[in-house]
Design an enzyme around this catalytic site. Structure first.
Site, PDB file in Angstrom:
ATOM      1  N   ASP A  87       2.271  32.609   0.854  1.00 40.77           N
ATOM      2  CA  ASP A  87       0.789  32.606   0.174  1.00 40.77           C
ATOM      3  C   ASP A  87       0.589  33.158   1.895  1.00 40.77           C
ATOM      4  O   ASP A  87       0.250  34.156   2.466  1.00 40.77           O
ATOM      5  CB  ASP A  87       0.370  31.499  -0.072  1.00 40.77           C
ATOM      6  CG  ASP A  87      -1.461  31.266  -0.604  1.00 40.77           C
ATOM      7  OD1 ASP A  87      -1.838  32.735  -1.389  1.00 40.77           O
ATOM      8  OD2 ASP A  87      -2.163  30.537  -0.934  1.00 40.77           O
TER       9      ASP A  87
ATOM     10  N   LEU B 202       5.125  27.883   6.226  1.00 43.01           N
ATOM     11  CA  LEU B 202       6.822  28.395   6.363  1.00 43.01           C
ATOM     12  C   LEU B 202       6.774  28.324   8.860  1.00 43.01           C
ATOM     13  O   LEU B 202       7.394  28.385   8.994  1.00 43.01           O
ATOM     14  CB  LEU B 202       7.219  29.499   6.071  1.00 43.01           C
ATOM     15  CG  LEU B 202       7.687  28.884   4.643  1.00 43.01           C
ATOM     16  CD1 LEU B 202       8.096  30.343   4.013  1.00 43.01           C
ATOM     17  CD2 LEU B 202       9.151  27.963   4.860  1.00 43.01           C
TER      18      LEU B 202
HETATM   19  P1  IMP Z   1       1.392  28.840   2.858  1.00 40.13           P
HETATM   20  O1  IMP Z   1       1.164  27.496   3.476  1.00 40.13           O
HETATM   21  O2  IMP Z   1      -0.196  29.078   2.698  1.00 40.13           O
HETATM   22  O3  IMP Z   1       2.490  30.223   2.418  1.00 40.13           O
HETATM   23  O4  IMP Z   1       0.949  28.082   0.782  1.00 40.13           O
HETATM   24  C1  IMP Z   1       2.251  27.656   0.638  1.00 40.13           C
HETATM   25  C2  IMP Z   1       3.102  26.886  -0.062  1.00 40.13           C
HETATM   26  O5  IMP Z   1       1.213  26.698  -1.333  1.00 40.13           O
HETATM   27  C3  IMP Z   1       3.778  26.833  -1.515  1.00 40.13           C
HETATM   28  O6  IMP Z   1       5.196  26.922  -1.469  1.00 40.13           O
HETATM   29  C4  IMP Z   1       2.691  26.403  -3.127  1.00 40.13           C
HETATM   30  O7  IMP Z   1       3.618  24.903  -3.096  1.00 40.13           O
HETATM   31  C5  IMP Z   1       1.353  26.665  -2.570  1.00 40.13           C
HETATM   32  N1  IMP Z   1       1.336  27.713  -3.043  1.00 40.13           N
HETATM   33  C6  IMP Z   1       0.893  28.927  -2.670  1.00 40.13           C
HETATM   34  N2  IMP Z   1       0.234  29.753  -3.606  1.00 40.13           N
HETATM   35  C7  IMP Z   1       0.011  28.814  -4.627  1.00 40.13           C
HETATM   36  C8  IMP Z   1       0.431  29.758  -5.764  1.00 40.13           C
HETATM   37  O8  IMP Z   1      -0.586  30.571  -6.835  1.00 40.13           O
HETATM   38  N3  IMP Z   1       0.339  28.456  -6.932  1.00 40.13           N
HETATM   39  C9  IMP Z   1       0.719  27.142  -6.310  1.00 40.13           C
HETATM   40  N4  IMP Z   1       1.123  26.682  -5.530  1.00 40.13           N
HETATM   41  C10 IMP Z   1       1.062  28.131  -4.425  1.00 40.13           C
END
Ligand code: IMP
Length: 180
Positions: A108, A113
């Site tokens: 997202d 990561l």
């Molecule tokens: P980031 O650190 O913003 O890239 O988010 C990573 C984590 O957020 C992912 O591993 C998911 O667990 C959660 N996440 C992000 N977007 C979504 C979504 O649309 N639905 C459900 N979980 C999400």
């Protein structure tokens, strides 16, 4: 065609059916095989979200590889909490000199990561790449090595196939999008 589902207080409509997910995973696995067969790589699947994706990927990988599950992040509601924790871990030194592939359900903002990869780099692997089932290019805010992608999707909240809304909805075999 699957009907909409209600998870807690929200409605979600069908977005990607399981058959299409399987087809994209199959293609992704062909690419993983071409790049990693014979190198005895280590796959790190990120819990909880990647459990279903990882299981389907592993069924297609018919070459020597190691599989580990890591639990590191918390995510609340429909917006990233920004909180990153490494809960279940990796054995210290186990990745030295190895080809490492992270398996993630969704990228997202990329924050999770971007904080996790430096922890892996401390173990001096030969390489680190990332295979994600879903990728929201419009939400990305960090520089990540996104090498293998199942689907690029719009910046809307999704559930199912391992992805949750406040802990619910991971069990659906299809992927659903938040209905407006
Ligand atoms: P980031 O650190 O913003 O890239 O988010 C990573 C984590 O957020 C992912 O591993 C998911 O667990 C959660 N996440 C992000 N977007 C979504 C979504 O649309 N639905 C459900 N979980 C999400």
């Amino acid at each position: 065609m699957s009907a909409p589902v209600k998870v807690k207080d929200k409605y979600f409509k069908i977005f990607i059916e399981n058959q299409k997910i399987e087809a994209h995973i199959h293609e992704l696995c062909e690419k993983l095989k071409a790049r990693y067969e014979g190198t005895e790589p280590v796959f790190l699947a990120i819990l909880n979200g990647a459990f279903m994706f990882a299981a389907d990927v592993f069924k297609h990988l018919e070459f020597d590889c190691e599989i580990t599950f890591v639990k590191l992040a918390s995510y609340e509601g429909v917006e990233s909490s920004g909180e990153v924790r490494q809960l279940l871990g990796l054995e210290e030194g186990g990745l030295k000199g190895r080809e490492v592939i992270i398996l993630e359900d969704i990228v997202d903002t990329g924050k999770t990561l971007s904080e996790f990869i430096p922890l892996l780099q401390k173990q001096e692997p030969k390489s680190i790449s990332l295979a994600t089932l879903l990728y929201k290019p419009d939400a990305l805010q960090y520089d990540l090595p996104i090498d293998f992608v199942g689907f690029e999707i719009p910046n809307k909240f999704v559930i199912g196939y391992g992805l949750d809304y406040d802990g619910f909805g991971r069990n659906y075999k299809d992927i659903y999008q938040l209905a407006e």
